[in-house]
Enzyme design. Structure first.
Site: not given
Ligand code: ATP
Ligand code: LTN
Length: 333
Positions: A111, A194, A197
């Site tokens: 990040k 990955k 969002k």
């Molecule tokens: P950001 O993009 O803002 O970092 P994010 O989409 O990675 O956000 P988080 O809010 O950090 O999401 O994560 C919330 C939950 O969703 C966590 O348990 C994380 O492990 C899970 N998660 C996030 N992205 C994925 C993915 N691509 N596949 C599976 N699990 C995910």
């Protein structure tokens, strides 16, 4: 009974990755556990968030997780900043965690990108706040996606060092609950990254509020390769995009990737993608409708989150007070 805690950042609209990697598991754990689910707004501001966008995203995240099946009457759903114990315990953990531990965190490296000097200090100590989220409730089971494994290990390191330094088995051992398939849903644009969002490209992800047309269009345009689907998983090894789409289909139909290949082997993406799009659209249609319905009444949403926060604080406060006493801080009252 193990207490469950998990968090999600209001850093955008939740994605299919969030759903399959985390939220779906939260819903499943509700039957047999006492659960706390937290919209972690203090984590979100470790990178810049537009203030009115953050307010909107916090409400939308709460609405989305309820639409996915979280029941705020039986369990606790709240926003992190409304329970000061999280930030207070995080400060103590800032003094327990070692710089060497934080330096190993891959999420910080990802990040902060190339210009690490410009990253916020909050982004660096992010995992200490996450440890505080969980340990402020003595929660022991944490449903997350695979990308959070390292943070859970760090939380255990903090708990162990705290217990050792202050001479009491006070914080329990935490266990991550990570799904077998869909633990890491990848971007539709790049099968090695990955799905996220906060990715600048909306085409890289499926949002839980996408309508059927955009789901069909995003999956049709998803990056793939010209070869048909193979018979074995081993043959998907070097085809990350194909493997990702097979994994998503498997997770949605509660099958294994092997089952999916048995059904689609020999077919090209021209056949597989419409089947996948239909599956995604079917799953998301009711979630989208319910999210929109809940979002229509932000007063009720805000009141629900505040009520959740009061119930969460009632659990966290005594644990925080005891922690402070163990550290040697004089009582405030
Ligand atoms: P950001 O993009 O803002 O970092 P994010 O989409 O990675 O956000 P988080 O809010 O950090 O999401 O994560 C919330 C939950 O969703 C966590 O348990 C994380 O492990 C899970 N998660 C996030 N992205 C994925 C993915 N691509 N596949 C599976 N699990 C995910
Ligand atoms: N770091 C997590 C979000 C998060 C979390 C938590 C997850 C913050 N606090 C406590 C589980 C338990 C992420 O998904 N990036």
């Amino acid at each position: 009974m193990a207490r469950v805690f998990s968090g999600i950042q209001p850093s955008g609209v939740p994605t299919l990755g969030n759903y399959l990697g985390a939220i779906r598991n939260w819903v499943a754990l509700q039957d047999a556990h006492d659960c706390l689910f937290c919209v972690v707004d203090l984590h979100a501001i470790t990178v810049w968030q537009d203030p009115s966008g953050l307010r909107q995203a916090t409400r939308e995240m709460a609405a989305s997780v309820m639409a996915c099946g979280i029941d705020p009457a039986r369990h606790i759903l709240f926003h992190q900043s409304a329970v000061p114990a999280h930030a207070e315990l995080a400060w103590i953990f800032n003094c327990v965690a070692r710089l060497g531990w934080l330096n190993r965190m891959t999420q910080f490296k990802d990040k902060s990108g190339k210009d690490r000097e410009a990253a916020s200090a909050g982004l660096y100590v992010y995992p200490n706040l996450m440890a505080a989220d969980i340990l402020a409730y003595h929660a022991t089971l944490v449903p997350v996606g695979d990308d959070q494994r390292q943070h859970i290990e760090l939380a255990n390191d903090i708990a162990q060092k705290f217990n050792h330094d202050y001479g009491r088995e006070f914080f329990p051992l935490i266990e991550a609950a990570i799904p077998v398939t869909s633990a890491r849903v990848m971007s539709l644009r790049d099968g090695t990254r990955k799905m996220s969002k906060s990715d600048p490209s909306d085409q890289s992800r499926i949002n839980l509020t996408d309508d059927t047309d955009s789901i069909v269009q995003k999956i049709r345009k998803a990056k793939t390769d010209p070869a048909p689907l193979p018979e074995t998983l081993a043959e998907l090894e070097a085809r990350p995009e194909a493997r990702n789409l097979v994994g998503i289909y498997a997770a949605l139909t509660e099958a294994t990737p092997e089952d999916v290949l048995r059904r689609f082997a020999g077919q090209g993406f021209g056949q597989f993608k419409p089947a996948l799009a239909e599956c995604v659209a079917e799953t998301l249609r009711p979630i989208r409708a319910e999210t929109l319905r809940l979002m229509a009444d932000t007063t009720a949403l805000d009141a629900g989150l505040r009520a959740g926060a009061a119930r969460a604080a009632a659990i966290a406060e005594p644990i925080l007070r005891e922690t402070q006493a163990l550290v040697g801080l004089l009582p405030a009252r």
